[in-house]
Structure formats: structure tokens, C-alpha cells
Design a protein around this motif. Structure first.
Motif, PDB file in Angstrom:
ATOM      1  N   ASN A 496      25.833 -13.774   0.868  1.00 25.39           N
ATOM      2  CA  ASN A 496      24.593 -13.948   1.647  1.00 25.39           C
ATOM      3  C   ASN A 496      23.518 -12.968   1.189  1.00 25.39           C
ATOM      4  OD1 ASN A 496      25.610 -16.011   3.261  1.00 25.39           O
ATOM      5  ND2 ASN A 496      26.579 -14.546   4.667  1.00 25.39           N
ATOM      6  N   ARG A 497      23.963 -11.840   0.632  1.00 28.33           N
ATOM      7  CA  ARG A 497      23.002 -10.862   0.109  1.00 28.33           C
ATOM      8  C   ARG A 497      22.789 -11.067  -1.393  1.00 28.33           C
ATOM      9  NH1 ARG A 497      24.116  -4.589  -0.717  1.00 28.33           N
ATOM     10  NH2 ARG A 497      22.229  -4.144  -1.877  1.00 28.33           N
ATOM     11  N   LEU A 498      23.888 -11.402  -2.096  1.00 27.18           N
ATOM     12  CA  LEU A 498      23.833 -11.545  -3.561  1.00 27.18           C
ATOM     13  C   LEU A 498      22.815 -12.609  -3.987  1.00 27.18           C
ATOM     14  CD1 LEU A 498      25.099 -11.082  -6.456  1.00 27.18           C
ATOM     15  CD2 LEU A 498      26.650 -12.956  -5.892  1.00 27.18           C
ATOM     16  N   ILE A 499      22.851 -13.778  -3.339  1.00 28.75           N
ATOM     17  CA  ILE A 499      22.027 -14.903  -3.795  1.00 28.75           C
ATOM     18  C   ILE A 499      20.528 -14.601  -3.654  1.00 28.75           C
ATOM     19  CG2 ILE A 499      21.455 -17.322  -3.362  1.00 28.75           C
ATOM     20  CD1 ILE A 499      24.506 -17.671  -2.651  1.00 28.75           C
ATOM     21  N   PRO A 500      20.044 -14.166  -2.476  1.00 23.64           N
ATOM     22  CA  PRO A 500      18.596 -13.864  -2.392  1.00 23.64           C
ATOM     23  C   PRO A 500      18.165 -12.724  -3.318  1.00 23.64           C
ATOM     24  CG  PRO A 500      19.713 -13.308  -0.317  1.00 23.64           C
ATOM     25  CD  PRO A 500      20.684 -14.075  -1.149  1.00 23.64           C
ATOM     26  N   ASP A 501      19.048 -11.732  -3.516  1.00 23.89           N
ATOM     27  CA  ASP A 501      18.705 -10.630  -4.426  1.00 23.89           C
ATOM     28  C   ASP A 501      18.581 -11.133  -5.863  1.00 23.89           C
ATOM     29  OD1 ASP A 501      18.633  -8.852  -2.374  1.00 23.89           O
ATOM     30  OD2 ASP A 501      20.484  -7.778  -2.892  1.00 23.89           O
ATOM     31  N   LEU A 502      19.473 -12.059  -6.248  1.00 21.44           N
ATOM     32  CA  LEU A 502      19.421 -12.626  -7.602  1.00 21.44           C
ATOM     33  C   LEU A 502      18.121 -13.423  -7.794  1.00 21.44           C
ATOM     34  CD1 LEU A 502      21.442 -12.696 -10.063  1.00 21.44           C
ATOM     35  CD2 LEU A 502      22.020 -15.002  -9.331  1.00 21.44           C
ATOM     36  N   ILE A 503      17.758 -14.205  -6.781  1.00 18.58           N
ATOM     37  CA  ILE A 503      16.520 -14.997  -6.856  1.00 18.58           C
ATOM     38  C   ILE A 503      15.308 -14.068  -6.966  1.00 18.58           C
ATOM     39  CG2 ILE A 503      15.018 -16.554  -5.524  1.00 18.58           C
ATOM     40  CD1 ILE A 503      17.642 -17.820  -4.398  1.00 18.58           C
ATOM     41  N   ARG A 504      15.302 -12.993  -6.143  1.00 18.51           N
ATOM     42  CA  ARG A 504      14.170 -12.046  -6.151  1.00 18.51           C
ATOM     43  C   ARG A 504      14.043 -11.351  -7.509  1.00 18.51           C
ATOM     44  NH1 ARG A 504      14.489  -6.816  -5.494  1.00 18.51           N
ATOM     45  NH2 ARG A 504      16.589  -6.941  -4.600  1.00 18.51           N
ATOM     46  N   CYS A 505      15.172 -10.839  -8.051  1.00 19.39           N
ATOM     47  CA  CYS A 505      15.120 -10.150  -9.350  1.00 19.39           C
ATOM     48  C   CYS A 505      14.689 -11.112 -10.460  1.00 19.39           C
ATOM     49  CB  CYS A 505      16.490  -9.559  -9.684  1.00 19.39           C
ATOM     50  SG  CYS A 505      16.864  -8.048  -8.794  1.00 19.39           S
ATOM     51  N   GLY A 506      15.188 -12.351 -10.394  1.00 18.34           N
ATOM     52  CA  GLY A 506      14.808 -13.346 -11.406  1.00 18.34           C
ATOM     53  C   GLY A 506      13.319 -13.605 -11.403  1.00 18.34           C
ATOM     54  N   ASN A 507      12.746 -13.770 -10.213  1.00 21.99           N
ATOM     55  CA  ASN A 507      11.309 -14.045 -10.125  1.00 21.99           C
ATOM     56  C   ASN A 507      10.480 -12.887 -10.660  1.00 21.99           C
ATOM     57  OD1 ASN A 507      11.729 -16.579  -9.047  1.00 21.99           O
ATOM     58  ND2 ASN A 507      11.669 -15.869  -6.918  1.00 21.99           N
ATOM     59  N   MET A 508      10.976 -11.630 -10.472  1.00 22.61           N
ATOM     60  CA  MET A 508      10.255 -10.458 -11.003  1.00 22.61           C
ATOM     61  C   MET A 508      10.201 -10.485 -12.529  1.00 22.61           C
ATOM     62  SD  MET A 508      11.831  -7.583  -8.440  1.00 22.61           S
ATOM     63  CE  MET A 508      11.470  -6.207  -9.510  1.00 22.61           C
ATOM     64  N   LYS A 509      11.220 -11.075 -13.157  1.00 20.57           N
ATOM     65  CA  LYS A 509      11.269 -11.119 -14.630  1.00 20.57           C
ATOM     66  C   LYS A 509      10.709 -12.428 -15.184  1.00 20.57           C
ATOM     67  CE  LYS A 509      13.224  -7.250 -14.222  1.00 20.57           C
ATOM     68  NZ  LYS A 509      12.201  -6.226 -13.979  1.00 20.57           N
TER      69      LYS A 509
END
Length: 907
Positions: A496-509
């Protein structure tokens, strides 16, 4: 690639051959290709004074000769002596006893069948006999029982083994080696007899180390000194020692000395080794079958006699119950056979108390059919016995951590090691006129500037100290992660934490990570202990029942970070059967943005994106690569671990695609005969259904992909990087592997004449560099192409990366062949630049990226083959013993699904 593209590359169809005819194509080039000579040294970069661990060899006997003699050692009855290690004792006794007969000559003996002298012995054939006290007999133990001292009858029975023994030694002339070869090497010239002369010098050093009681492992030696021992777990000890080898260089002959590490079995009481090796707390928890396998063939010292024996196994019964037959006198004084237990024999007849051996098996130091039993507490493992099994990940990590040394520490070790070896006092070395200097060789290096990299939004930047990051930067070619799902094989992970964090980091890059399918596929608890391939199948049953179609990407969460049994079957299912890109992770409880960014770099590359590229790929900076269609190839062969006798070797070849890019690669991976280093499937003609010859080799597959991805252009320049071969195999690379690739090109198009450049990369060598002033490692980009390089061949050392721990190990590059005719500076710049295109990291790496990718592809597909082998062994009886190369049919590598075949699945 479509059929039209295939036709554009293929020549007119060859003639139809009878089906029973096996075709053989003539090699493209009949004459033997030899490694090219050096064209000159580079000039680019800032100069830096360095020291290297090469020590100058001085020589003053140019007119002398080494004499080579064959040695044959037999027992009195003419049987050859085959026991290892005894040869040196016998020849040392010959040297002591027959000094006059030897003409007062000292010799260097290799421990087997060869010895060398400076000048001739008095006769071409000499025969000697020597007696060794306590020499091991080939008929070592002749009866049941203990080999230690006992009553009179037992003494008579045990007198034959391990008493003084006579040996016959025959020394006969074999050859003469001129010493002027060493003198010529000092002037940078190689002669035909140089390798023979260097072999003599190596034998002299090995003999010197053997006489100091060292363990010899190839060209390394290890002293029996507890200060050099580092425990690495499970009863295994890492031993620090020294490697030494003579090298011919532009500056003359030098002795290359480096620190070296090998693994040995923990010496001391056998029971203590077993507790550590089997990871149990007390002897009652020992699995004695495993213990027998762990101890077999190890040497023990037996109390109280202190004699050495080799373990052949364990007794079937505990010491208290294990019977053996012994001779004893009855009341009439007659010798009769009686049965007694080993425990009774020691405690009652020998009056030797046994503290704990009674309940445990005895050590058998006899033959399996004629055993000799010793209570386990009377046995101590002898020091310096090599441990040759493969290490666990924990042991390997411990060994690396405990054996690494910072540059000043390594230099001190080498200086001390050279001083303690005291080579210049060796009598044979002094007779030969050779002496070894005590100072590190001074060399001049150059620091090449880091290449400019391009990231997103057209931004160019120059890495500093071999490193960079993506803070406030976007990837140069970000991809979209769509139609994806998360799979969890019983790992503790907060998705539940991993998925939104992955999406957020991806969008930053700049990576558009769309939300995954809503469901996270958790493994059903009832299958956690099922075989790995069953667990994977059950997971896919879940996926297929709940998803609308095949996903494009799966993020797989594993519980184990290393050696997960799920990994092989998971990769096989995704890459071979279904064609789904997948990324495995084994996250720690606290996942930070740095971890997620590193995962995203891999995902982006696997899905066809690019994280960064060389600025020159979008410019005309290196015309030979960017203005002429150029394919860059990396080649590696991965061999199984020790003990995996039937797993085939895996050959991986990667090649660049989408020219003018040199940052994107695809891989072709095949199996081949175990332990065969040369890749034998680069060009492979087979008749098809119409009985026409087609090439099903690796290289054609890569050439066709390059053509399809590079605006339908064939490469005019082909640059090959080959890993994992020694200098003795250079000619095979040129005349077998290169020849196959040339044939593959000709078979595609008779009129096509691409130019080839072949470069070998070696990491497994012992040359190190140190800053002349300062304790730090050499800076990234340091290149050395003079003085300690080869006197003729075109080689150089490059430290492309920043060595953060231990001492930097340079990569030794050998340019064997260069039809493209690069300038020295351009070729060195290209090699340096290719250390900056590795998509998995934000650092320069120690060897060019194509070789790293080939290594990754071989390892990943090797895990698939390992899983296949495990599946087969579950359904068939295992067969013991090591099979010879080519003796077992080689199972084919599972074919990659077309949907992932051209991806960087290995990244």
C-alpha cells in the motif's frame, strides 16, 4: 524482423544439398591471425605519477643455460610413486645425500616430474636410492583396528605401514634452455625460449615457498600462520597469502607480487569443525551422513603418535558398538583373533580414557573394505587443507569484507611479503644470476576526462569522480509503465506504501507509471512450501483468472534477496513462455527514494527506455562510431559452480542496436558443453525443411536485429569485446570466434566486407596501481599504456571507476585485431566512454558495459538452466561423478519469447 528485411540481407539461396550431407564451410581467412602489435601510446589526459606492484628483475648470466631433467620416482619393486607431496621430500633427501654425485649443483624441482639446474649435472642419467623415515605406504593400512601403538601383536600387525621406506629416483636429461632469453626480455624483446626460461624462474620461487611449509595454489603460496587466517563461517577459513609471477614488460622483466586469498578447512579437533560446518550446537545434533561427506579425503593428525592419515569415511556404528578383529595371545600363548569394540580397545587395552567419542562414529583412516578406526576425539584436522566447494553468499560476503585492503595497507603487506620470502638468498636463483629489486616500479599514468552524458530536456553534464545522480534530472528517454501488476511471493512488504511511492518517484524522473491493476497478487499460504515451479504456476493461475489479458509488466516481490528458488522458474515463465517484462525485488522494511529510483532505472531500460546516454551518440564526436554504422558486441561464457557437474556452460553475446546509439543492447544466450570457453554457436549451418542451408548461429540473430533497428543499415564497423579468456586463448578468439563471425557476415551477403576490431578485457590479473603521493586509490579514468605493458602487443590498463573500498583493480584491455584502424587515443576514449553507459547505475563501472550485460544475461539465463536441471533431478535418479566436457548431451537454452527477445531483459 519481417521477411522483406530478411531478403535484403540474404544472398541468393544456396544449392540444395542431400539430406545426409553435413555442410562444412571453408574459413573466410585461411591464414592464422595473430594478435596485432602496438601502434603507439596515447597522449590525452592529465599525467599522474604512479607506483605498481611489479619489482624489477636484474640478471647477470646471459651466456648460461638452464638444464631441464625428467624425474621418475618408484618404490623398490618398480611401482611408480603416486602419493602427492612426497616427491619434494624425496628430492630434498637426494639433494642432501648425494651432493657430490650432483656435482655440488642445487636444483629447482616442480614437485612432480621435472627439475631444473643452472648448467649440466655430471651425467645425462643419474640413479639414486633414498630412505625416508615414516614415509606413507601406498598399502597404508592392512587390517582392522587402530594404527596407533598397542601390544606386541598389534605392533607386528602395524609395522608395515608408515615406517622407513626406500625409493628409487631416476633423473634423466630432457632439454637445454638458453638464459639469454631472460637478458633479451630485460631489453623488451621476446624470444622463443622465453616462456620456458620464465617457467624455470617460477618453479624456483614455488620450491622456495614449499620449503617454508607453504600451501601452493597455482602461482600463489600461503604460510601456516594464524595471523593470516580469517574465519568466514561454517568451518571455513580464508588465508591471506601472496601471488607471484614473472611478467615481460616494456621496461624489462619484472616480478608481479600481489596479495591473494584462498579457502582452507578450519584446523584443529574434527568435532569442532563439524559443529561449525553443519551449524549445530552439540555432537548429538550432527547429521553423520553429511559429516562423512564433509570429512572425506581430509587429512588428520592422530594422537598420540602425531602421524598423518587421510580420512576415507566414518564407521557404521558408534565407537562403543563398532567391532573390529584384533590379534591377541590366549592363555597358552597362541595368537588368536578376537573381536572387540574400538571403545574397549582404547580404554581397556591401551588405557586411554575417551571423554566423548563413545556415542559417535569413529574416523576411518584405512580402506573402505579394510578399515582402521580412530575415536573422533583423537583426530585433529591438519592445517592448510584447501576447501574447494562453492561458498555460500554469506561466506563470500565475509571473505570479501575481511580480505579487502586499502592501498597503503596492501603496499605494506607486499613489502613485508617480499622481504620475508627472501628470494635473493635462494641458492638456485643466485646461481642463475637473477636477483629481484625491492622497490615498487614507478610508472606514468594519464587521467582521461569523463565523457559528457545527456539526460532529459536536452541537458548535458560531466560526471565528477566517476559518479552522478538523477536529483532534479529527468531520464533521457523515459517510458510508460502501463498494464502492470504486483506479485508477492510471501514477502513482508507494505504494498500500500510501495506502489504510490514507486509512481511518485517515477513521475519525478519523467517515467509515466500508471496505477497498476487494483489487485496485488498475494501467494496462497497453502503453496508456500510447494516446489518453486508449482508456486509460480499457481501464481499465474491467479493472474490469468483476474486480469483482462496478458500484462505488459510484472513487479515480483521475493522474500529472499539472494538465491531465491522462485527466481529461475519465474524468469523462465515470463521470458520464455509468456513474453512479459518482469522486475524482481526483495525490499527491506524501510524503502527509501534512492532504492526506488534504482529499481526504476532497471524497469525503464527493460521496457525500452534509456536513462542517460553519451552526448557523442547524438553528435559527430567520434566519426568511426557515430558516422559509420557500428555494432558493439560484448561476449562472455558463464561456467557452473564447483560441484555442478552436469549444468552446461552458458554463452551470452550482447550487441548494440538502434545505431547511432551505443547505449542500447539486446542479448542472445545459448548453452554449450560444460567448461568450454570458446563460443561454438556464433555461426551454425543447418539444413531447413526444404534442405537448404540456413545459419542458426548467435551472430546472425544479432546482425539481423541491428539491421531491423538501424534504418535497414548493415554495420560497416564491428567492435567486439570479449571477457574471460587468458593470454593462451587469444589465438583461439581470433581464429575460431572471429572467424565464425566473419563467416556469418559472408553467409548473409557475399559482397559485404565489414571491418572488425577485437578487444579482450581481463579482470583476473594481479597488477595494481598506487598513487605515488597519497593514500587514496587512483582517480577514475586513470589509464596506463607504457612501461609495464606488453613489449610488443597492444594492451593497456584502465581504472574507469572510483574505487571506494579496498584497492582498485584495473581492467587489462588487449587490442588483438583492428581493421577499423582507430588512433590510440580514440580507441582508449571509446573504451573509457563505454564504462559510462551502464543503465543500471549512476557510476562509471570497472569494465565496458557490453561485457557487464553479457555477464548479466548469462547469469540470468543460467538461473533458468539451473532450475531446469533441478526439475530433471527431481524426476530422475541423480548421477554422481564429474562428466567430461562434451560427454553429456547439452540441453538447449529455452528460447526467449519474441515480445521480450530484443529487450534489455537482463538489465
Amino acid at each position: 524482423m519481417g521477411s522483406d528485411e530478411d531478403k535484403a540481407l540474404l544472398p541468393p539461396p544456396p544449392p540444395v544439398l542431400p539430406s545426409n550431407l553435413v555442410p562444412e564451410l571453408d574459413p573466410v581467412k585461411k591464414s592464422m591471425i595473430l594478435p596485432m602489435a602496438r601502434r603507439g601510446s596515447g597522449s590525452k589526459g592529465q599525467r599522474i605519477p604512479l607506483l605498481t606492484n611489479h619489482f624489477k628483475v636484474n640478471f647477470n648470466n646471459a651466456n648460461g643455460h638452464f638444464f631441464h631433467y625428467s624425474v621418475a620416482i618408484t618404490y623398490e619393486d618398480g611401482r611408480p610413486v603416486e602419493a602427492k607431496g612426497i616427491g619434494r621430500k624425496i628430492l630434498d633427501k637426494v639433494q642432501q645425500t648425494y651432493q657430490t654425485d650432483l656435482g655440488s649443483k642445487y636444483f629447482a624441482y616442480d614437485g612432480e616430474k621435472t627439475l631444473f639446474t643452472v648448467g649440466p649435472l655430471p651425467s645425462n642419467k643419474l640413479d639414486f636410492s633414498v630412505v625416508l623415515e615414516d614415509a606413507p605406504s601406498s598399502r597404508n593400512n592392512t587390517g582392522n583396528g587402530s594404527p596407533s601403538e598397542g601390544n606386541d601383536a598389534d605392533k607386528k600387525r602395524t609395522r608395515r605401514p608408515n615406517q622407513s621406506k626406500k625409493f628409487m629416483v631416476e633423473i634423466s636429461y630432457a632439454a637445454k634452455i638458453p638464459m639469454h632469453a631472460i637478458g633479451a626480455a630485460l631489453q623488451g624483446k621476446e624470444t622463443d625460449s622465453l616462456q620456458d626460461a620464465i617457467r624455470v624462474l617460477d618453479v624456483i620461487l614455488r620450491q622456495s615457498a614449499a620449503r617454508q611449509g607453504c600451501l601452493l595454489v597455482r602461482q600463489s603460496f600461503f604460510h601456516n600462520d594464524a595471523q593470516n587466517f580469517v574465519p568466514i563461517g561454517a568451518g571455513v577459513i580464508g588465508v591471506r597469502g601472496f601471488h607471484s609471477s614473472f611478467r615481460t614488460t616494456q621496461g624489462g622483466l619484472s616480478l608481479n607480487i600481489d596479495t591473494s586469498t584462498t579457502m582452507v578447512v578450519q584446523p584443529g579437533p574434527v568435532i569442532e569443525f563439524l559443529l561449525a560446518n553443519l551449524n549445530v550446537k552439540d555432537p548429538y545434533s550432527v547429521d553423520w551422513k553429511k559429516a562423512g561427506r564433509a570429512l572425506k579425503n581430509l587429512r588428520v593428525k592422530v594422537a598420540p603418535s602425531n602421524r598423518e592419515y587421510k580420512i576415507s569415511g566414518l564407521s557404521d556404528n558408534p565407537c562403543k558398538d563398532q567391532l573390529f578383529t584384533r590379534n591377541s595371545k590366549n592363555e597358552k600363548g597362541e595368537i588368536v583373533e578376537t573381536q572387540t569394540t574400538v571403545y574397549e580397545y582404547f580404554t581397556e587395552f591401551r588405557n586411554v580414557p575417551l571423554k566423548y567419542s563413545g556415542d559417535f562414529p569413529c574416523i576411518n583412516v584405512g580402506k573402505p573394505k579394510r578399515p582402521t578406526y580412530i575415536p573422533i576425539e583423537h583426530c585433529e584436522l591438519v592445517s592448510l587443507q584447501r576447501y574447494t566447494k562453492s561458498l555460500t553468499n554469506l561466506q563470500r560476503a565475509s571473505l570479501v569484507e575481511k580480505s579487502r585492503q586499502k592501498p597503503p595497507e596492501r603496499m605494506n603487506s607486499l613489502t613485508t611479503g617480499l622481504k620475508n620470502s627472501n628470494y635473493n638468498a635462494d641458492l638456485v636463483l643466485r646461481e642463475s644470476g637473477v636477483s629481484i629489486g625491492s622497490n615498487f616500479t614507478q610508472v606514468e599514468g594519464r587521467i582521461l576526462p569523463a565523457p559528457k552524458l545527456r539526460v532529459g530536456n536536452g541537458e548535458d553534464f560531466q560526471p565528477r569522480n566517476g559518479r552522478w545522480n538523477f536529483n532534479n534530472k529527468r531520464l533521457v528517454e523515459p517510458t510508460t509503465v502501463t498494464r502492470w501488476a504486483v506479485v508477492n511471493f510471501s514477502a513482508r512488504c507494505d504494498t500500500n506504501r510501495l506502489i504510490p511511492d514507486l509512481i511518485r518517484c517515477g513521475n519525478m524522473k519523467g517515467i509515466n507509471v500508471e496505477p497498476p491493476y487494483e489487485v496485488v497478487f498475494q501467494e496462497n499460504a497453502q503453496f508456500r512450501n510447494a516446489p518453486p515451479h508449482v508456486r509460480v504456476e499457481k501464481m499465474f493461475e491467479q493472474i490469468q483468472s483476474k486480469l483482462p489479458g496478458k500484462p505488459k509488466f510484472l513487479l515480483c516481490i521475493l522474500a529472499e534477496r539472494k538465491n531465491s528458488h522462485i527466481y529461475g522458474p519465474w524468469k523462465k515463465k515470463n521470458l520464455s513462455e509468456l513474453g512479459i517484462v518482469t522486475q524482481c525485488i526483495a525490499p527491506t522494511p524501510r524503502i527509501n527514494d534512492q532504492y526506488l529510483t534504482n529499481v526504476l532505472l532497471k524497469i525503464n531500460a527493460k521496457l525500452g527506455g534509456l536513462n542517460s546516454l553519451l552526448a557523442m551518440e547524438r553528435s559527430q564526436a567520434m566519426p568511426a562510431v557515430t558516422q559509420v554504422p557500428t555494432i558493439i558486441v560484448g561476449m562472455d561464457v558463464s561456467h557452473g559452480s564447483p560441484g555442478q557437474s552436469d549444468i552446461p556452460s552458458v554463452a551470452a553475446v550482447v550487441s548494440s542496436r538502434q545505431w547511432p546509439l551505443i547505449s542500447k543492447y539486446r542479448a542472445c544466450v545459448r548453452t554449450q558443453s560444460r567448461k568450454v570457453e570458446m563460443i561454438d554457436n556464433l555461426f551454425k549451418l543447418v539444413p531447413n525443411k526444404e534442405e537448404k542451408l540456413v545459419d542458426e548461429g548467435i551472430f546472425r540473430e544479432l546482425l539481423v536485429d541491428f539491421y531491423a533497428s538501424s534504418q535497414k543499415r548493415k554495420p560497416d564497423h564491428i567492435i567486439i569485446f570479449r571477457d574471460g579468456v587468458s593470454e593462451s586463448q587469444f589465438n583461439q578468439v581470433l581464429n575460431i570466434e572471429l572467424d565464425q563471425m566473419m563467416q556469418a557476415c559472408k553467409f548473409l551477403d557475399e559482397t559485404w566486407n565489414p571491418k572488425f576490431t577485437v578487444i579482450i578485457a581481463q579482470k583476473n590479473h594481479h597488477t595494481k596501481f598506487f598513487q605515488d603521493k597519497g593514500p587514496d586509490n587512483v582517480p577514475p579514468g586513470t589509464i596506463i599504456d607504457s612501461k609495464i605493458c606488453h613489449p610488443r602487443n597492444n594492451d593497456f590498463y584502465l581504472c574507469a571507476h572510483a574505487g571506494m573500498i579496498g584497492t582498485t583493480r584495473p581492467t587489462h584491455y588487449h587490442v588483438l585485431y583492428d581493421e577499423i584502424k582507430f588512433t590510440t587515443d580514440d580507441l582508449q576514449e571509446l573504451v573509457h566512454s563505454l564504462s559510462y553507459v551502464y543503465q543500471r547505475s549512476t557510476t562509471a563501472i570497472s569494465v565496458v558495459a557490453p561485457i557487464c550485460y553479457a555477464h548479466l544475461a548469462a547469469a540470468q539465463m543460467g538461473s533458468v538452466m539451473k532450475f531446469e536441471d533441478m526439475s530433471l533431478s527431481e524426476t530422475s535418479s541423480s548421477h554422481g561423478g564429474i562428466t567430461t566436457s562434451g560427454a553429456v548431451p547439452v540441453p538447449p537454452m529455452p528460447k526467449l519469447n519474441p515480445d521480450v527477445a530484443s529487450s534489455m531483459f537482463f538489465c
